[in-house]
Design an enzyme around this catalytic site. Structure first.
Site, PDB file in Angstrom:
ATOM      1  N   CYS A 139       0.829  -1.215   0.000  1.00 24.27           N
ATOM      2  CA  CYS A 139       0.000   0.000   0.000  1.00 24.27           C
ATOM      3  C   CYS A 139       0.856   1.255   0.000  1.00 24.27           C
ATOM      4  CB  CYS A 139      -0.905  -0.003   1.227  1.00 24.27           C
ATOM      5  SG  CYS A 139      -1.954   1.433   1.323  1.00 24.27           S
ATOM      6  N   CYS A 199      -1.856   1.750  -2.766  1.00 29.17           N
ATOM      7  CA  CYS A 199      -2.798   2.830  -2.491  1.00 29.17           C
ATOM      8  C   CYS A 199      -2.199   4.230  -2.561  1.00 29.17           C
ATOM      9  CB  CYS A 199      -3.397   2.667  -1.099  1.00 29.17           C
ATOM     10  SG  CYS A 199      -3.362   1.056  -0.392  1.00 29.17           S
ATOM     11  N   LYS A 226      -0.616   5.434  -5.930  1.00 27.38           N
ATOM     12  CA  LYS A 226      -1.722   5.406  -6.892  1.00 27.38           C
ATOM     13  C   LYS A 226      -2.653   6.571  -6.692  1.00 27.38           C
ATOM     14  CE  LYS A 226      -5.377   3.810  -5.558  1.00 27.38           C
ATOM     15  NZ  LYS A 226      -6.001   2.516  -5.518  1.00 27.38           N
ATOM     16  N   TYR A 273      -9.059  -3.629 -11.020  1.00 23.28           N
ATOM     17  CA  TYR A 273      -8.991  -2.231 -10.583  1.00 23.28           C
ATOM     18  C   TYR A 273      -7.589  -1.662 -10.731  1.00 23.28           C
ATOM     19  CZ  TYR A 273      -7.004  -3.070  -5.868  1.00 23.28           C
ATOM     20  OH  TYR A 273      -6.181  -3.399  -4.817  1.00 23.28           O
ATOM     21  N   HIS A 310     -27.002  19.815   0.953  1.00 22.45           N
ATOM     22  CA  HIS A 310     -27.188  20.431  -0.371  1.00 22.45           C
ATOM     23  C   HIS A 310     -26.234  21.603  -0.557  1.00 22.45           C
ATOM     24  CE1 HIS A 310     -29.487  21.382  -3.960  1.00 22.45           C
ATOM     25  NE2 HIS A 310     -29.520  22.644  -3.588  1.00 22.45           N
ATOM     26  N   GLU A 319     -26.062  13.773  -1.588  1.00 20.83           N
ATOM     27  CA  GLU A 319     -27.500  13.897  -1.297  1.00 20.83           C
ATOM     28  C   GLU A 319     -28.337  13.125  -2.330  1.00 20.83           C
ATOM     29  OE1 GLU A 319     -27.749  18.387  -3.012  1.00 20.83           O
ATOM     30  OE2 GLU A 319     -29.512  17.720  -1.935  1.00 20.83           O
TER      31      GLU A 319
HETATM   32  P1  FAD Z   1       1.736  -6.061   2.022  1.00 21.23           P
HETATM   33  O1  FAD Z   1       1.345  -4.674   2.302  1.00 21.23           O
HETATM   34  O2  FAD Z   1       1.977  -6.503   0.645  1.00 21.23           O
HETATM   35  O3  FAD Z   1       3.002  -6.392   2.949  1.00 21.23           O
HETATM   36  C1  FAD Z   1       3.676  -7.621   2.886  1.00 21.23           C
HETATM   37  C2  FAD Z   1       5.133  -7.371   3.243  1.00 21.23           C
HETATM   38  O4  FAD Z   1       5.774  -8.618   3.464  1.00 21.23           O
HETATM   39  C3  FAD Z   1       5.890  -6.676   2.114  1.00 21.23           C
HETATM   40  O5  FAD Z   1       6.741  -5.679   2.625  1.00 21.23           O
HETATM   41  C4  FAD Z   1       6.734  -7.812   1.531  1.00 21.23           C
HETATM   42  O6  FAD Z   1       7.912  -7.352   0.944  1.00 21.23           O
HETATM   43  C5  FAD Z   1       7.019  -8.615   2.792  1.00 21.23           C
HETATM   44  N1  FAD Z   1       7.395 -10.014   2.557  1.00 21.23           N
HETATM   45  C6  FAD Z   1       6.862 -10.877   1.682  1.00 21.23           C
HETATM   46  N2  FAD Z   1       7.465 -12.083   1.803  1.00 21.23           N
HETATM   47  C7  FAD Z   1       8.394 -11.961   2.792  1.00 21.23           C
HETATM   48  C8  FAD Z   1       9.330 -12.817   3.394  1.00 21.23           C
HETATM   49  N3  FAD Z   1       9.427 -14.099   3.010  1.00 21.23           N
HETATM   50  N4  FAD Z   1      10.114 -12.340   4.390  1.00 21.23           N
HETATM   51  C9  FAD Z   1      10.025 -11.056   4.794  1.00 21.23           C
HETATM   52  N5  FAD Z   1       9.153 -10.171   4.267  1.00 21.23           N
HETATM   53  C10 FAD Z   1       8.354 -10.629   3.278  1.00 21.23           C
HETATM   54  N6  FAD Z   1      -5.887  -1.253  -0.914  1.00 21.23           N
HETATM   55  C11 FAD Z   1      -6.739  -0.283  -0.437  1.00 21.23           C
HETATM   56  O7  FAD Z   1      -7.330  -0.464   0.632  1.00 21.23           O
HETATM   57  N7  FAD Z   1      -6.957   0.884  -1.120  1.00 21.23           N
HETATM   58  C12 FAD Z   1      -6.342   1.151  -2.295  1.00 21.23           C
HETATM   59  O8  FAD Z   1      -6.546   2.207  -2.909  1.00 21.23           O
HETATM   60  C13 FAD Z   1      -5.440   0.171  -2.824  1.00 21.23           C
HETATM   61  N8  FAD Z   1      -4.794   0.404  -3.985  1.00 21.23           N
HETATM   62  C14 FAD Z   1      -3.895  -0.528  -4.453  1.00 21.23           C
HETATM   63  C15 FAD Z   1      -3.216  -0.269  -5.638  1.00 21.23           C
HETATM   64  C16 FAD Z   1      -2.315  -1.192  -6.141  1.00 21.23           C
HETATM   65  C17 FAD Z   1      -1.577  -0.899  -7.439  1.00 21.23           C
HETATM   66  C18 FAD Z   1      -2.072  -2.400  -5.435  1.00 21.23           C
HETATM   67  C19 FAD Z   1      -1.081  -3.411  -5.959  1.00 21.23           C
HETATM   68  C20 FAD Z   1      -2.747  -2.663  -4.246  1.00 21.23           C
HETATM   69  C21 FAD Z   1      -3.658  -1.733  -3.749  1.00 21.23           C
HETATM   70  N9  FAD Z   1      -4.359  -1.968  -2.565  1.00 21.23           N
HETATM   71  C22 FAD Z   1      -5.239  -1.029  -2.084  1.00 21.23           C
HETATM   72  C23 FAD Z   1      -4.210  -3.239  -1.828  1.00 21.23           C
HETATM   73  C24 FAD Z   1      -3.296  -3.063  -0.609  1.00 21.23           C
HETATM   74  O9  FAD Z   1      -2.064  -2.524  -1.041  1.00 21.23           O
HETATM   75  C25 FAD Z   1      -3.088  -4.431   0.008  1.00 21.23           C
HETATM   76  O10 FAD Z   1      -4.343  -4.987   0.297  1.00 21.23           O
HETATM   77  C26 FAD Z   1      -2.299  -4.344   1.320  1.00 21.23           C
HETATM   78  O11 FAD Z   1      -1.050  -3.742   1.116  1.00 21.23           O
HETATM   79  C27 FAD Z   1      -2.101  -5.738   1.868  1.00 21.23           C
HETATM   80  O12 FAD Z   1      -1.373  -5.646   3.058  1.00 21.23           O
HETATM   81  P2  FAD Z   1      -0.593  -6.925   3.591  1.00 21.23           P
HETATM   82  O13 FAD Z   1      -0.056  -6.565   4.928  1.00 21.23           O
HETATM   83  O14 FAD Z   1      -1.429  -8.118   3.429  1.00 21.23           O
HETATM   84  O15 FAD Z   1       0.634  -7.128   2.574  1.00 21.23           O
HETATM   85  P1  NA7 Z   2      -7.604  -8.829 -10.858  1.00 26.55           P
HETATM   86  O1  NA7 Z   2      -8.668  -8.037 -10.198  1.00 26.55           O
HETATM   87  O2  NA7 Z   2      -7.490 -10.278 -10.549  1.00 26.55           O
HETATM   88  O3  NA7 Z   2      -7.748  -8.623 -12.455  1.00 26.55           O
HETATM   89  C1  NA7 Z   2      -6.891  -9.340 -13.322  1.00 26.55           C
HETATM   90  C2  NA7 Z   2      -7.247  -8.892 -14.731  1.00 26.55           C
HETATM   91  O4  NA7 Z   2      -6.266  -9.358 -15.622  1.00 26.55           O
HETATM   92  C3  NA7 Z   2      -8.577  -9.461 -15.181  1.00 26.55           C
HETATM   93  O5  NA7 Z   2      -9.177  -8.537 -16.039  1.00 26.55           O
HETATM   94  C4  NA7 Z   2      -8.155 -10.702 -15.929  1.00 26.55           C
HETATM   95  O6  NA7 Z   2      -9.042 -11.054 -16.965  1.00 26.55           O
HETATM   96  C5  NA7 Z   2      -6.880 -10.226 -16.569  1.00 26.55           C
HETATM   97  N1  NA7 Z   2      -5.926 -11.297 -16.866  1.00 26.55           N
HETATM   98  C6  NA7 Z   2      -5.533 -12.296 -16.051  1.00 26.55           C
HETATM   99  N2  NA7 Z   2      -4.618 -13.060 -16.686  1.00 26.55           N
HETATM  100  C7  NA7 Z   2      -4.456 -12.512 -17.926  1.00 26.55           C
HETATM  101  C8  NA7 Z   2      -3.640 -12.832 -19.052  1.00 26.55           C
HETATM  102  N3  NA7 Z   2      -2.789 -13.878 -19.003  1.00 26.55           N
HETATM  103  N4  NA7 Z   2      -3.723 -12.070 -20.157  1.00 26.55           N
HETATM  104  C9  NA7 Z   2      -4.571 -11.012 -20.187  1.00 26.55           C
HETATM  105  N5  NA7 Z   2      -5.372 -10.636 -19.160  1.00 26.55           N
HETATM  106  C10 NA7 Z   2      -5.291 -11.401 -18.046  1.00 26.55           C
HETATM  107  O7  NA7 Z   2      -6.162  -8.256 -10.521  1.00 26.55           O
HETATM  108  P2  NA7 Z   2      -5.546  -6.796 -10.389  1.00 26.55           P
HETATM  109  O8  NA7 Z   2      -4.261  -6.838 -11.158  1.00 26.55           O
HETATM  110  O9  NA7 Z   2      -6.530  -5.705 -10.731  1.00 26.55           O
HETATM  111  O10 NA7 Z   2      -5.181  -6.734  -8.831  1.00 26.55           O
HETATM  112  C11 NA7 Z   2      -6.201  -6.514  -7.893  1.00 26.55           C
HETATM  113  C12 NA7 Z   2      -5.966  -7.445  -6.764  1.00 26.55           C
HETATM  114  O11 NA7 Z   2      -6.967  -7.216  -5.810  1.00 26.55           O
HETATM  115  C13 NA7 Z   2      -6.094  -8.862  -7.191  1.00 26.55           C
HETATM  116  O12 NA7 Z   2      -5.294  -9.657  -6.370  1.00 26.55           O
HETATM  117  C14 NA7 Z   2      -7.541  -9.150  -6.965  1.00 26.55           C
HETATM  118  O13 NA7 Z   2      -7.718 -10.454  -6.486  1.00 26.55           O
HETATM  119  C15 NA7 Z   2      -7.980  -8.176  -5.920  1.00 26.55           C
HETATM  120  P3  NA7 Z   2     -10.186 -12.181 -16.729  1.00 26.55           P
HETATM  121  O14 NA7 Z   2     -11.316 -11.476 -16.043  1.00 26.55           O
HETATM  122  O15 NA7 Z   2      -9.567 -13.268 -15.872  1.00 26.55           O
HETATM  123  O16 NA7 Z   2     -10.513 -12.632 -18.121  1.00 26.55           O
END
Ligand code: FAD
Ligand code: NA7
Length: 492
Positions: free
Chosen positions: A56, A61, A64, A198, A467, A472
């Protein structure tokens, strides 16, 4: 007896210093326990690396939302002229300036987390962790130095990483993911975003908004796990505001041309033909995989789902091994959202070391997709409500509306739409709310409380609106889909 019990290093060892892991560790330390966190970031295939805080903070988050804000400001600059601001148009955008500012803010958050851990006397090890046995974990630092830690309780919060389509030639060598885009020093230029979740749509949204030629390649449906009517409106808005969509297409090859640009070839399932185009950047947003592969889970006895490789947990967030827990994205069947991971982490620490036994409630978790027209939702989609209760027991109230701010700016509001999914029988419990419009997260957050408290449709209708706001319009949803009446709302 006391002296025969092995003296374990910590009461709690957390693997993963992201949203969930840090929340759990800090809460446990606050409750007076001996806590350690092991966190390590494997650099992306492009070599991108970042600090403490997890997805995040570093590649999710936070960056982004800031780049989404940059894009929104571009729209406001265009609006400004209608409000009398004599702004010279077009206004150029500097990726370098935006990226530097975003990256500096993220680095300040990394530092903030480190200071907080120190203040709370949580021991932080910047090491990659893997299990030795069910109470012992090995950590390996970047320089190869090993640390063995033992703990009474262990929490796995290792999150996930972007998936690559490794079967596609050139995918890994030439493509980037959300782990890289926010850390690019130079503009990504003309970009192809592959995927329609997303992450894909949000990245394509802000890239378009800052003026980059952006194409989204969709294999099947956008935002598969969301309400499909809302998902279509999201992509309709994006398509009418500059994002190019290639639907029903899947890439087959990425190759670097002599001039350095990327040539992407894809199959268009509709025409059955192959097509190609050149881009500066290819961004894979095709899903995420849980970080469980390098944990040596077999040494701990913790079981994972054979399909998702996520960790199987019960309602206590406990794994198949009683003193080992899993929270956040790495845990099976949990919404992959930061506030969910944080709350689950806090509640787990309180159950383990505090007076509370409250479980994490994973129902009615609100969320927002920060696309150019934002989509906030909480509760069931229309499809889920019909599947669960049957069409005859579901009443959907809906309306199109026009934000006041869009009028003077002569902005297109065709996709500004709200729907509330309710049970048909009294008291018409609200099952879900879906809002498309500006500040959707701010709107949805408030109504999420009402829905979690079991609000009925009548109670929402008796809530006096503020409003003039977009919010609303939610408390004015009088037209049901069943009535067949025109849901286009006139002005006040
Ligand atoms: P993470 O935050 O991924 O933390 C896991 C940590 O463990 C990382 O630092 C990783 O490096 C570390 N790690 C992994 N394996 C090991 C290991 N073997 N040893 C030591 N360390 C390790 N969520 C929202 O609520 N709002 C948003 O707007 C939003 N936007 C997002 C946009 C993007 C592009 C992405 C990819 C995600 C977004 N999310 C958003 C999702 C959110 O980032 C995740 O749900 C959240 O970070 C999950 O937290 P976590 O603690 O499970 O894992
Ligand atoms: P999502 O929400 O899992 O979306 C993945 C998208 O990528 C979805 O539209 C898939 O299409 C598409 N997809 C998956 N594999 C392929 C390949 N090989 N080629 C083209 N398109 C593909 O993941 P996000 O990246 O948005 O991450 C959001 C995270 O939060 C994720 O872990 C979600 O679980 C929730 P499909 O619908 O399968 O045809």
């Amino acid at each position: 007896s006391e002296d025969s019990a092995p003296l374990l290093d910590y009461d709690l060892l957390v693997i993963g210093g992201g949203s969930g892991g840090l929340a759990c560790a800090k809460e446990a330390a606050q409750l007076g326990r001996r806590v350690a966190v092991m966190d390590y970031v494997e650099p992306s295939p492009r070599g991108t690396r970042w600090g403490l805080g997890g997805t995040c903070v570093n590649v999710g988050c936070i960056p982004k939302k800031l780049m989404h804000q940059a894009a929104l400001l571009g729209g406001m600059i265009r609006d400004a002229r209608h409000y009398g601001w004599e702004v010279a148009q077009p206004v150029p955008h500097s990726w370098r300036k935006m990226a530097e500012a975003v990256q500096n803010h993220v680095k300040s958050l990394n530092w903030g987390h480190r200071v907080q851990l120190q203040d709370r006397k949580v021991k932080y090890f910047n090491v990659k962790a893997s299990f030795v046995n069910e109470h012992t974990v090995r950590g390996v630092a970047k320089d190869g130095k090993e640390t063995l830690l033992s703990a009474d309780n262990i929490v796995i919060a290792t999150g996930g990483r972007p998936r690559y389509p490794t079967q596609i030639e050139g995918a890994l060598e030439y493509g980037i993911t959300s782990d890289d885009i926010f850390w690019l020093k130079e503009s990504p230029g003309k970009t192809l975003v592959v995927g329609a979740g997303y992450v894909a749509l949000e990245c394509a949204g802000f890239l378009t908004g800052i003026g980059l030629d952006t194409t989204v390649m969709i294999r099947s449906v956008p935002l598969r796990s969301f309400d499909q009517q809302m998902s279509s409106l999201v992509t309709e808005y994006m398509a009418s505001h500059g994002t190019r969509f290639l639907r029903g297409c899947t890439p087959s090859q990425v190759r670097r041309l002599p001039a350095g640009r990327l040539q992407v070839t894809w199959e268009d399932r509709t025409s059955g033909k192959e097509d190609t185009d050149t881009f500066d950047t290819v961004l894979w947003a095709i899903g995420r995989v849980p970080e469980t592969g390098s944990l040596n889970l077999e040494k701990s006895g913790v079981k994972t789902s054979p399909d998702s490789q996520k960790i199987l947990v019960d309602s206590w967030d406990a794994t198949s091994v009683p003193h080992i827990y899993a929270i956040g994205d790495v845990a099976e069947g949990r919404p992959e959202l930061t506030p969910t991971a944080i709350m689950a982490g806090r509640l787990l620490a309180q159950r383990l070391f505090g007076p509370s036994s409250a479980l994490m409630d994973y129902d009615n978790v609100p969320t927002t997709v920060f696309t150019p027209l934002e989509y906030g939702c909480v509760g069931l989609s229309e499809e889920e409500a019909v599947a669960r209760h049957g069409q005859e027991h579901v009443e959907v109230y809906h309306a199109y509306y026009k934000p006041l701010e869009f009028t003077v700016a002569e902005r297109d509001a065709s996709q500004c739409y709200i729907k509330m999914v309710c049970l048909r029988e009294p008291p018409q419990l609200v099952l879900g709310l879906h809002f498309l419009g500006p500040n959707a997260g701010e709107v949805t957050q408030g109504f999420a409380l009402g829905i979690r408290c079991g609000a009925s449709y009548a109670q929402v209708m008796r809530t006096v609106g503020i409003h003039p706001t977009c919010s609303e319009e939610v408390v004015r949803l009088r037209i049901s889909k069943r009535s067949g009446l025109d849901p286009t709302v006139t002005g006040c």
